[in-house]
Design a protein around this motif. Structure first.
Motif, PDB file in Angstrom:
ATOM      1  N   ASP A  87       0.862  -1.174  -0.036  1.00  0.00           N
ATOM      2  CA  ASP A  87      -0.061   0.062   0.074  1.00  0.00           C
ATOM      3  C   ASP A  87       0.895   1.472  -0.051  1.00  0.00           C
ATOM      4  O   ASP A  87       0.253   2.357  -0.025  1.00  0.00           O
ATOM      5  N   THR A 125       2.796   2.680   2.355  1.00  0.00           N
ATOM      6  CA  THR A 125       2.661   3.714   3.537  1.00  0.00           C
ATOM      7  C   THR A 125       3.874   3.295   4.302  1.00  0.00           C
ATOM      8  O   THR A 125       4.635   2.216   4.173  1.00  0.00           O
ATOM      9  N   TRP A 138      -6.062  -7.244  12.155  1.00  0.00           N
ATOM     10  CA  TRP A 138      -6.908  -6.878  10.879  1.00  0.00           C
ATOM     11  C   TRP A 138      -6.952  -5.589  10.567  1.00  0.00           C
ATOM     12  O   TRP A 138      -7.169  -4.463  11.649  1.00  0.00           O
ATOM     13  N   ASP A 139      -6.640  -5.183   9.327  1.00  0.00           N
ATOM     14  CA  ASP A 139      -6.771  -3.531   8.883  1.00  0.00           C
ATOM     15  C   ASP A 139      -8.015  -3.470   8.354  1.00  0.00           C
ATOM     16  O   ASP A 139      -7.990  -4.032   7.077  1.00  0.00           O
ATOM     17  N   GLY A 140      -9.035  -2.912   8.704  1.00  0.00           N
ATOM     18  CA  GLY A 140     -10.411  -2.734   8.136  1.00  0.00           C
ATOM     19  C   GLY A 140     -10.131  -1.989   6.724  1.00  0.00           C
ATOM     20  O   GLY A 140     -10.985  -2.192   5.891  1.00  0.00           O
ATOM     21  N   ASP A 141      -9.343  -1.106   6.595  1.00  0.00           N
ATOM     22  CA  ASP A 141      -9.235  -0.049   5.591  1.00  0.00           C
ATOM     23  C   ASP A 141      -8.604  -0.897   4.308  1.00  0.00           C
ATOM     24  O   ASP A 141      -9.193  -0.901   3.109  1.00  0.00           O
ATOM     25  N   LEU A 142      -7.680  -2.074   4.499  1.00  0.00           N
ATOM     26  CA  LEU A 142      -7.205  -2.942   3.561  1.00  0.00           C
ATOM     27  C   LEU A 142      -7.846  -4.024   3.196  1.00  0.00           C
ATOM     28  O   LEU A 142      -7.797  -4.568   2.122  1.00  0.00           O
ATOM     29  N   GLY A 143      -8.622  -4.531   4.430  1.00  0.00           N
ATOM     30  CA  GLY A 143      -9.487  -5.645   4.213  1.00  0.00           C
ATOM     31  C   GLY A 143      -8.738  -6.924   4.270  1.00  0.00           C
ATOM     32  O   GLY A 143      -9.056  -7.813   3.705  1.00  0.00           O
ATOM     33  N   SER A 203      -2.616  -7.101   8.759  1.00  0.00           N
ATOM     34  CA  SER A 203      -1.595  -6.190   8.464  1.00  0.00           C
ATOM     35  C   SER A 203      -0.467  -6.343   9.663  1.00  0.00           C
ATOM     36  O   SER A 203      -0.916  -6.178  10.774  1.00  0.00           O
TER      37      SER A 203
END
Length: 376
Positions: free
Chosen positions: A195, A197, A253-258, A261
């Motif tokens: 991503d 970042t 869990w990274d909700g933005d990436l689904g 992480s």
């Protein structure tokens, strides 16, 4: 105590002296494996189309020259899209089982054993989740005895290889003469987030794919792998969890990436360094040994700053951690199996002398430090 005199190639037991502690078990073989494509840091940055100078600096100042990785395929424009979590789990299953099988077979070859000799198999991984676990899949894949005892340690992170060694050494001590194996197999490519970042840059700059296996047997002082005079005896373990830094290393869990992480706090090297003395002193307590009596240090290849922090706080030399830094340079951080890659290099080096002591050290989420004391 350190033996400071020259010893003959095959000293008597009296010349070496007794162990300060009862022997739990003995290491008799080691093997490693990698998967994917060897790729340099600069090649990886180009493959992921990273232009941010801050991110590039993280990669290029990592003390890593190359790693083995299985990246997502490039599209017609040469771009590599992030993989959905389902694809990453399938990647983990494929790579972890393949690397694990190769490392296990290399380990058995090292100690002159066969698949039929394995009586207990403990598999370690933190880069994916499977049910049934890797141990069951390997038993089916390789045709191990269906009655083989097994366990799977999942999600403990980079320290877990020593947690597994502790448990398997105990099983080995309770079953003299029977062969037990610790297998760490980490498909770190299955935990990558592309991503761009800074959070993911730290992780993506560090981890590589790899597997390592270690065989143990108790009650058999003549067994051992090449390069080690009989293989080191496992004497003692010590652990420390730094609860104040509980969230400094995590895989969630990274909700933005689904997708899941991994996160590494920039302060982690200092947390590890600040507590390294405490856990090593606990390990050596009651043995009559000092840190200066330890001839061999096999430290997890957690990253350049982590290694530097351990070296400074324990008063080690660069020679003491030569295999730790060499594994980081050639493979990156292969998570739970990193210290076994270092052990394999030490065994092949042929410099260990009977009677010498070694300390194994790993660190990971929690934040946790694990140690073991061994004697050749």
């Amino acid at each position: 105590m350190t033996i400071a005199v020259d010893l003959p190639e095959a000293p008597s037991a009296a010349a070496v002296g007794p162990d300060p502690l009862p022997v739990i078990s003995r290491i008799v073989g080691v093997g490693t494996a990698v998967a994917g494509t060897p790729i340099s840091q600069r090649e990886l940055l180009d493959a992921m189309d990273v232009a941010d100078p801050r991110v590039r600096s993280v990669f290029l100042n990592s003390a890593i020259e190359r790693r083995h990785l299985t990246l997502p395929p490039a599209d017609e424009h040469g771009r590599r899209a992030p993989e959905p979590q389902g694809d990453l789990l399938r990647k983990h299953a494929s790579l972890a089982v393949r690397m694990g099988a190769e490392a296990l077979e290399a380990c058995l070859k090292d100690c002159g054993a066969s698949l039929a000799d394995v009586r207990y198999l403990c598999c370690v991984t933190s880069t994916g989740f499977l049910t049934p676990g890797i141990s069951a899949l390997l038993i089916r894949e390789l045709g191990l005895d269906r009655h083989c005892g097994r366990a799977d340690i999942v999600g403990m992170g980079c320290n877990a290889g020593l947690n597994a060694l502790n448990a398997v050494a105990g099983w080995s001590a309770a079953h003299p003469g029977e062969l037990a194996v610790v297998l760490c197999t980490e498909a770190c490519s299955a935990a990558y987030a592309l991503d761009g970042t800074m959070r993911t840059a730290v992780v993506n700059s560090l981890f590589g794919d790899g597997a390592a296996a270690l065989a143990l047997r108790s009650g058999d002082d003549e067994a051992g792998g090449p390069g080690t005079p009989g293989g080191p005896r496992v004497l003692k373990f010590a652990s420390l969890i730094v609860t104040d830094a509980f969230d400094a290393m995590r895989y969630d869990w990274d909700g933005d990436l689904g997708r899941f992480s991994f996160f590494l706090d920039p302060e982690i090297p200092y947390v590890v360094g600040a507590h390294a003395e405490t856990v090593v002193d606990r390990l050596l307590a009651g043995t009559g040994l000092r840190r200066a009596d330890i001839a061999h240090w096999l430290v997890h290849s957690g990253g350049k700053k982590v290694i530097d922090a351990v070296v400074i706080n324990l008063g080690l030399t660069r020679y003491d951690v030569r295999h730790t830094t060499g594994v980081l340079r050639d493979h990156g951080n292969v998570s739970s199996g990193s210290f076994l890659f270092s052990y394999e290099r030490l065994a092949a080096e042929g410099v260990v002398r009977p009677g010498e002591y070694g300390v194994l050290m790993t660190m990971g989420p929690g934040s946790t430090l694990e140690t073991a004391l061994v004697r050749w």
